[in-house]
Design an enzyme around this catalytic site. Sequence first.
Site: not given
Length: 253
Positions: A159-161, A164
């Site tokens: 999810t973070d990537e 991003g």
Amino acid sequence: MTTGMLSGVRIVEIEGLGPGPFAAMMLADLGADVICVQRHGGPPLPGLPEKNLLDRGKRTIALDLKSEADRPVLEALIRSADALIEGFRPGVMERLGLGPDVLLARNPKLVITRISGFGQDGPYASRPGFATIAEAMSGLAALSGEPDWQPLLPPIALTDELTGLAAAFATMVALHSGVGQVVDVNLLESMFQIMSPLVSLFSVSGYLQPKMGAGLPYTVPRGTYRCADGQVVIGGNGDSIFKRLMTAIARDD
């Protein structure tokens, strides 16, 4: 990756976790001058193994965002920037006296990319958000794993990537417009974006995809299979591929 595409573009990143540093790293890879403002005097960030990777290609400066002595330095950086990337919970920048209205008054062409768990407004806006929460709420965990397993979370910072990537893309589009504005990116909507076919199917027909392990309902066969000399990955992605696969394993019938 081709470098230099964003040469001459200055990005100020207020150091945080996950999506913001990842987005700024990608913009730095493309040639942007990224200045990472590390929070001197603030709570320490955890020692993430990817921290050095996320700092790639950036310049750093340590500032206390609550310090009157450091405020002129931060404001000068923002006035010189083309974009600002921040990942605070909604309302924090406003309490610091750095809300969008203040920043755009000082730098009318500034693109302000705000990354949060659930967006800058709405019923969940004030809640802290983390990747694990978005992976559960989006439905990804519920349909991951084998049919008789409990819900399964991805073993990477998915999810973070993804968020991003969305933030970096949206920042570049906003920069291309030449208009100062606020870009609102959040973890949950980024996950919904990749889940969108299933959301639409459920809305229209009530279909809820079950856990299928490595399988997909429209690709057969698909998965990892044990064989005599190890394991093999097979994906029958389309009718013509399926027919060639059946011929290769002597199953023309």
